[in-house]
Design an enzyme around this catalytic site. Structure first.
Site, short mmCIF file in Angstrom:
data_model
loop_
_atom_site.label_atom_id
_atom_site.label_comp_id
_atom_site.label_asym_id
_atom_site.label_seq_id
_atom_site.Cartn_x
_atom_site.Cartn_y
_atom_site.Cartn_z
N TYR A 292 -17.28 16.76 -14.58
CA TYR A 292 -17.74 15.37 -14.52
C TYR A 292 -18.73 15.20 -13.35
O TYR A 292 -18.47 15.66 -12.23
CB TYR A 292 -16.53 14.43 -14.38
CG TYR A 292 -16.93 13.01 -14.08
CD1 TYR A 292 -17.81 12.33 -14.91
CD2 TYR A 292 -16.46 12.36 -12.94
CE1 TYR A 292 -18.20 11.04 -14.62
CE2 TYR A 292 -16.83 11.06 -12.66
CZ TYR A 292 -17.72 10.42 -13.50
OH TYR A 292 -18.12 9.13 -13.21
N ASP B 218 -8.05 19.16 -13.84
CA ASP B 218 -8.34 17.80 -14.30
C ASP B 218 -8.02 17.77 -15.79
O ASP B 218 -8.72 18.37 -16.60
CB ASP B 218 -9.81 17.47 -14.01
CG ASP B 218 -10.17 16.04 -14.38
OD1 ASP B 218 -9.52 15.48 -15.28
OD2 ASP B 218 -11.10 15.49 -13.77
N LYS C 186 -9.10 6.67 -18.69
CA LYS C 186 -9.45 7.19 -20.01
C LYS C 186 -8.25 7.10 -20.96
O LYS C 186 -7.77 6.02 -21.20
CB LYS C 186 -9.98 8.62 -19.84
CG LYS C 186 -11.05 8.75 -18.73
CD LYS C 186 -12.23 7.85 -19.00
CE LYS C 186 -13.44 8.06 -18.13
NZ LYS C 186 -13.43 7.62 -16.77
N ARG D 152 0.85 -1.20 0.00
CA ARG D 152 0.00 0.00 0.00
C ARG D 152 0.88 1.24 0.00
O ARG D 152 0.62 2.23 -0.68
CB ARG D 152 -0.96 -0.01 1.20
CG ARG D 152 -1.65 1.33 1.41
CD ARG D 152 -2.90 1.30 2.26
NE ARG D 152 -2.83 0.40 3.40
CZ ARG D 152 -2.10 0.60 4.51
NH1 ARG D 152 -1.36 1.68 4.65
NH2 ARG D 152 -2.10 -0.29 5.49
O1 P1T Z 1 -13.96 6.94 -13.35
P1 P1T Z 1 -12.72 7.42 -12.62
O2 P1T Z 1 -11.47 6.79 -13.10
O3 P1T Z 1 -12.87 7.36 -11.14
O4 P1T Z 1 -12.54 8.97 -13.03
C1 P1T Z 1 -13.45 9.98 -12.70
C2 P1T Z 1 -13.34 11.11 -13.67
C3 P1T Z 1 -12.57 12.21 -13.35
N1 P1T Z 1 -12.42 13.26 -14.19
C4 P1T Z 1 -13.03 13.26 -15.39
C5 P1T Z 1 -12.88 14.45 -16.29
C6 P1T Z 1 -13.81 12.18 -15.79
O5 P1T Z 1 -14.39 12.22 -17.01
C7 P1T Z 1 -13.98 11.06 -14.92
C8 P1T Z 1 -14.81 9.90 -15.28
N2 P1T Z 1 -15.66 10.13 -16.34
C9 P1T Z 1 -16.53 9.26 -16.91
C10 P1T Z 1 -16.70 8.00 -16.49
C11 P1T Z 1 -17.29 9.78 -18.06
O6 P1T Z 1 -17.86 9.00 -18.83
O7 P1T Z 1 -17.30 11.01 -18.22
#
Ligand code: P1T
Length: 386
Positions: A104, A176, A201, A52
């Site tokens: 988001y 972000d 992503k 961890r």
């Molecule tokens: O899903 P996760 O890896 O926890 O990420 C969250 C997140 C953070 N910032 C942005 C700009 C994001 O688009 C996302 C997650 N977004 C999607 C799942 C979506 O379809 O927009």
């Protein structure tokens, strides 16, 4: 960096933090699938004691993403949300955050439904309006949180201007950078303090993992975040860290192709009679194309659009495409399509969403790496049926 003097983006993506494995010479960083590490004597070990706290595969990813964002320190998390939550744990009750209103849905939910009840306070503003930012900054403001481009309206926020205003108020600026990736935009070089990603992503790029990363320059802030990462424990497993590392190696070529495909799809959509409005920073009529040229070197693969007729025709389109898969998420090699109001941004109350400009009929697509002509004919067919 594994070798001195290597500076190009793809070279860093392939080599930073990834010298051949010292134990075996493996050219790919091994997946250190272990929870703990043997100690020679109490407290005497080779840099790792418990997974961890640290794992060599994760450490390679942390060094690589830091090198790509041009930052001194990187940290990897179990998801984009875990990364965001760790950043927010730098704050304490009473601290105020100014965030962009278009963001988001899960980020909005974290702020409103988890952190607000714990005593953190928030203001949501149109980040394209610097006067609105100036008005929102208060003595208690500790953080300014932006996405650029925003999800899902692809609005651009002037990172340099926001950073200079926020810093006058001694607030940290978090960007972000999920939609752009460091290939197209490097927020730290524009004055941001912290860059966060959903590595799920484009960084991973193949829709096969959930992950998050944070990059920053400030050593003291890094120590605090590394403490939170270990103390709270939202870390990725070594397999997922490795998958992100593998994705990063082709980030540059993928982003160039996402961008090229998306420009053609956006131009097709903007000429289509059923399409009322297209949101894509690479279109010549995007209201912020000058800012796009100034702070980004490409526009990426995300496009949103509205049809004439609202929700029902939009629902028809997203349910009728065959190549564009109806699914949440983005940034993978395969194209996805969705309705933000009913899917990725459903956790934002309808009135708030509409006030921010996200209509129920807004369609968002993540343009993948399939052949452009196939993507366009898929959309053309679905639009004709709507
Ligand atoms: O899903 P996760 O890896 O926890 O990420 C969250 C997140 C953070 N910032 C942005 C700009 C994001 O688009 C996302 C997650 N977004 C999607 C799942 C979506 O379809 O927009």
């Amino acid at each position: 960096m594994s070798k001195p003097g290597i500076a190009g983006f793809s070279t860093r993506a392939i080599h930073a933090g990834q010298p051949p494995d010292p134990a075996t010479g493996a050219v790919t960083v091994p997946i250190y699938q272990t929870s703990t590490f043997a100690q020679e004597a109490v407290g005497k070990h080779r840099g790792y004691d418990y997974a961890r706290t640290g794992n060599p595969t994760r450490a390679a990813l942390e060094q690589c993403i830091a090198a790509l964002e041009g930052g001194a320190h990187g940290l990897a998390f179990a998801s984009g949300m875990a990364a965001e939550a760790a950043i927010m744990q730098l704050l304490k009750p009473g601290d105020h955050t100014v965030a962009t209103d278009d963001l988001y849905g899960g980020t909005y939910r974290l702020f409103r439904r988890v952190l607000d009840p714990m005593g953190l306070t928030f203001a949501f503003i149109d980040g394209t309006d610097l006067r609105a930012l100036e008005r929102a900054l208060m003595p208690a403001t500790r953080m300014v949180w932006i996405e650029s481009p925003t999800n899902p309206l692809l609005k651009l926020i002037d990172i340099e201007a926001v950073a200079s205003m926020a810093h006058q108020h001694h607030a940290l600026v978090v960007v972000d950078n999920t939609f752009m990736t460091p290939y197209f935009q490097r927020p730290l070089s524009l004055g941001a303090d912290i860059v966060v990603h959903s590595a799920t992503k484009y960084l991973g790029g193949h829709s096969d993992l959930i992950g998050g990363t944070v990059v920053l320059n400030d050593g003291e802030l890094f120590e605090r975040l590394a403490f939170i990462q270990n103390a709270v424990g939202g870390v990725p497993g070594p397999m997922d860290a490795w998958l992100v590392l593998r994705g990063l190696k082709t980030l540059a070529v993928r982003m160039r192709e996402h961008d090229r495909n998306a420009r053609e799809v956006a131009s097709f959509l903007s000429d289509h009679e059923r399409v009322r409005r297209v949101f894509y920073p690479g279109l010549p009529d995007h209201p912020q194309s000058e800012l796009a040229r100034r702070q980004m070197s490409g526009c990426g693969g995300m496009i949103s659009f509205e049809l004439t007729g609202g929700l029902e025709p939009a629902r028809h389109v997203v349910e009728r495409t065959q190549l564009f898969t109806l699914a949440e998420s983005l940034g993978g090699v395969e194209s996805l399509i969705e309705l933000p109001a009913l899917m990725t941004h459903a956790s934002i109350p309808a009135e708030t969403r509409q006030a921010h400009g996200v209509s129920d009929g807004l369609i968002r697509i993540s343009v993948g790496l399939e052949d452009t002509a196939d993507l366009i004919s898929d959309l053309d067919r679905a639009l004709a049926q709507a």
